[in-house]
Scaffold this motif. Sequence first.
Motif, PDB file in Angstrom:
ATOM      1  N   PHE A   1     -50.998   7.409 -91.030  1.00  8.72           N
ATOM      2  CA  PHE A   1     -52.380   7.908 -91.063  1.00  8.72           C
ATOM      3  C   PHE A   1     -53.346   6.870 -90.498  1.00  8.72           C
ATOM      4  O   PHE A   1     -54.207   7.196 -89.678  1.00  8.72           O
ATOM      5  CB  PHE A   1     -52.778   8.267 -92.501  1.00  8.72           C
ATOM      6  N   LYS A   2     -53.199   5.622 -90.907  1.00 11.09           N
ATOM      7  CA  LYS A   2     -54.088   4.571 -90.433  1.00 11.09           C
ATOM      8  C   LYS A   2     -53.926   4.358 -88.927  1.00 11.09           C
ATOM      9  O   LYS A   2     -54.908   4.098 -88.219  1.00 11.09           O
ATOM     10  CB  LYS A   2     -53.805   3.259 -91.179  1.00 11.09           C
ATOM     11  N   TYR A   3     -52.704   4.477 -88.442  1.00  9.52           N
ATOM     12  CA  TYR A   3     -52.445   4.255 -87.009  1.00  9.52           C
ATOM     13  C   TYR A   3     -53.115   5.333 -86.161  1.00  9.52           C
ATOM     14  O   TYR A   3     -53.713   5.027 -85.119  1.00  9.52           O
ATOM     15  CB  TYR A   3     -50.942   4.256 -86.750  1.00  9.52           C
ATOM     16  N   PHE A   4     -53.038   6.589 -86.625  1.00 12.56           N
ATOM     17  CA  PHE A   4     -53.544   7.697 -85.817  1.00 12.56           C
ATOM     18  C   PHE A   4     -54.985   8.083 -86.156  1.00 12.56           C
ATOM     19  O   PHE A   4     -55.570   8.906 -85.441  1.00 12.56           O
ATOM     20  CB  PHE A   4     -52.652   8.928 -85.993  1.00 12.56           C
ATOM     21  N   ALA A   5     -55.567   7.510 -87.198  1.00 14.92           N
ATOM     22  CA  ALA A   5     -56.897   7.935 -87.643  1.00 14.92           C
ATOM     23  C   ALA A   5     -57.939   7.803 -86.547  1.00 14.92           C
ATOM     24  O   ALA A   5     -58.847   8.635 -86.419  1.00 14.92           O
ATOM     25  CB  ALA A   5     -57.314   7.128 -88.873  1.00 14.92           C
TER      26      ALA A   5
ATOM     27  N   ASP B   1     -42.708  -0.329 -88.169  1.00 13.85           N
ATOM     28  CA  ASP B   1     -43.440  -0.802 -86.995  1.00 13.85           C
ATOM     29  C   ASP B   1     -43.744   0.420 -86.141  1.00 13.85           C
ATOM     30  O   ASP B   1     -42.956   0.809 -85.277  1.00 13.85           O
ATOM     31  CB  ASP B   1     -42.603  -1.817 -86.213  1.00 13.85           C
ATOM     32  N   ILE B   2     -44.906   1.011 -86.368  1.00  7.79           N
ATOM     33  CA  ILE B   2     -45.220   2.304 -85.754  1.00  7.79           C
ATOM     34  C   ILE B   2     -45.356   2.197 -84.236  1.00  7.79           C
ATOM     35  O   ILE B   2     -44.873   3.038 -83.490  1.00  7.79           O
ATOM     36  CB  ILE B   2     -46.507   2.884 -86.374  1.00  7.79           C
ATOM     37  N   GLY B   3     -46.016   1.128 -83.770  1.00  6.24           N
ATOM     38  CA  GLY B   3     -46.173   0.949 -82.333  1.00  6.24           C
ATOM     39  C   GLY B   3     -44.842   0.874 -81.614  1.00  6.24           C
ATOM     40  O   GLY B   3     -44.634   1.513 -80.577  1.00  6.24           O
TER      41      GLY B   3
ATOM     42  N   SER C   1     -31.235   2.996 -87.580  1.00  5.45           N
ATOM     43  CA  SER C   1     -31.100   2.010 -88.663  1.00  5.45           C
ATOM     44  C   SER C   1     -31.612   0.643 -88.223  1.00  5.45           C
ATOM     45  O   SER C   1     -32.075  -0.152 -89.037  1.00  5.45           O
ATOM     46  CB  SER C   1     -29.640   1.906 -89.112  1.00  5.45           C
ATOM     47  N   ASN C   2     -31.520   0.368 -86.915  1.00  4.59           N
ATOM     48  CA  ASN C   2     -32.034  -0.895 -86.372  1.00  4.59           C
ATOM     49  C   ASN C   2     -32.940  -0.560 -85.190  1.00  4.59           C
ATOM     50  O   ASN C   2     -32.491  -0.412 -84.063  1.00  4.59           O
ATOM     51  CB  ASN C   2     -30.878  -1.796 -85.924  1.00  4.59           C
ATOM     52  N   LEU C   3     -34.245  -0.421 -85.480  1.00  2.00           N
ATOM     53  CA  LEU C   3     -35.200   0.010 -84.473  1.00  2.00           C
ATOM     54  C   LEU C   3     -35.288  -0.974 -83.314  1.00  2.00           C
ATOM     55  O   LEU C   3     -35.299  -0.575 -82.142  1.00  2.00           O
ATOM     56  CB  LEU C   3     -36.581   0.189 -85.114  1.00  2.00           C
TER      57      LEU C   3
ATOM     58  N   ASP D   1     -43.057   3.709 -79.060  1.00  2.00           N
ATOM     59  CA  ASP D   1     -42.534   3.306 -77.756  1.00  2.00           C
ATOM     60  C   ASP D   1     -41.078   3.742 -77.618  1.00  2.00           C
ATOM     61  O   ASP D   1     -40.642   4.210 -76.554  1.00  2.00           O
ATOM     62  CB  ASP D   1     -42.662   1.787 -77.607  1.00  2.00           C
ATOM     63  N   TYR D   2     -40.329   3.598 -78.706  1.00  2.00           N
ATOM     64  CA  TYR D   2     -38.921   4.020 -78.728  1.00  2.00           C
ATOM     65  C   TYR D   2     -38.803   5.538 -78.545  1.00  2.00           C
ATOM     66  O   TYR D   2     -37.933   6.010 -77.797  1.00  2.00           O
ATOM     67  CB  TYR D   2     -38.299   3.582 -80.052  1.00  2.00           C
TER      68      TYR D   2
END
Length: 282
Positions: A82-86, A111-113, A138-140, A117-118
């Motif tokens: 929510f904070k990332y996209f607000a 780690d949303i950013g 499991s391992n971003l 990207d992934y």
Amino acid sequence: MSNYYYDSWNFNSELELRSCAESFYYDIDAMYIYPKIQLSDTIIRNGYCGDTFDLSHYTVFKAILSDNRKETLLKCGQISLFKYFAHMNNISDDIWKAIKTGIRHKYNFSDIGLWLDYIRLLQHFNKDISNPHYVCPSNLNREHDRLSRKKQEEYEKEQLREKKRKAVLQEKHYQEAKAKFFGLVFDEGDIRIRVLESVQEFVEEGEVLHHCVFSNEYFNDDNSLIFSAMVDGVKTETIEVSLETMKVVQCRGRYNKNSEFHDEILKVMNKNIPLIAKRMCG
């Protein structure tokens, strides 16, 4: 209002609330909020529970009143998302599909950013972003780096294909510039050294020995002459000779490493340098 908005106001018009997404003049810069407030039922219904999570009240209210996807994130307790996209205008359909998959499978969006990207990398490779196998690694970091390398390799291959296409147009120049050296062959025992006589031979040399003799366009350098050294008929090393100094500039084998015949190849090459000079004079 801030002083730099001053000349944007029409003081002869009525004071009114306006909405104009195309102009920043109408943006509210809500730095301060009056502390004694009464919340509307709509704001409470849309998920506000008194915490702004270090965002401004204006940002939170605008997010949950204007976008039901952001409202859903808040109600689901996905605070980091929510904070990332607000602050963003919207969440695309594809990204929202991946987010819903992650939420259903209780994925930790640490780690949303990096995760976004992934997801874009998954889209690039046409992977199913509704499949938790892809969406919830499991391992971003490892998976992100793996796909990043794969995309870089794809880009490099495309660049190489484009260079090969353009190289066809440069064949005439190479033929004119180096024709006097064509036919130079130095034989000694199992070693045979011959000059490369076409741009296509540069392509083959680079592909067999896995180095940059073609990709770095050595065929365009008028001051160097490129030879292929073979041992028992097998391409073994590539040699660059400077036509200015009449010296070997470099002699490299597979993956730019020296072969076991490196010293013998150099010995044969250096012994026959005078024949190159003779062709130059002729």
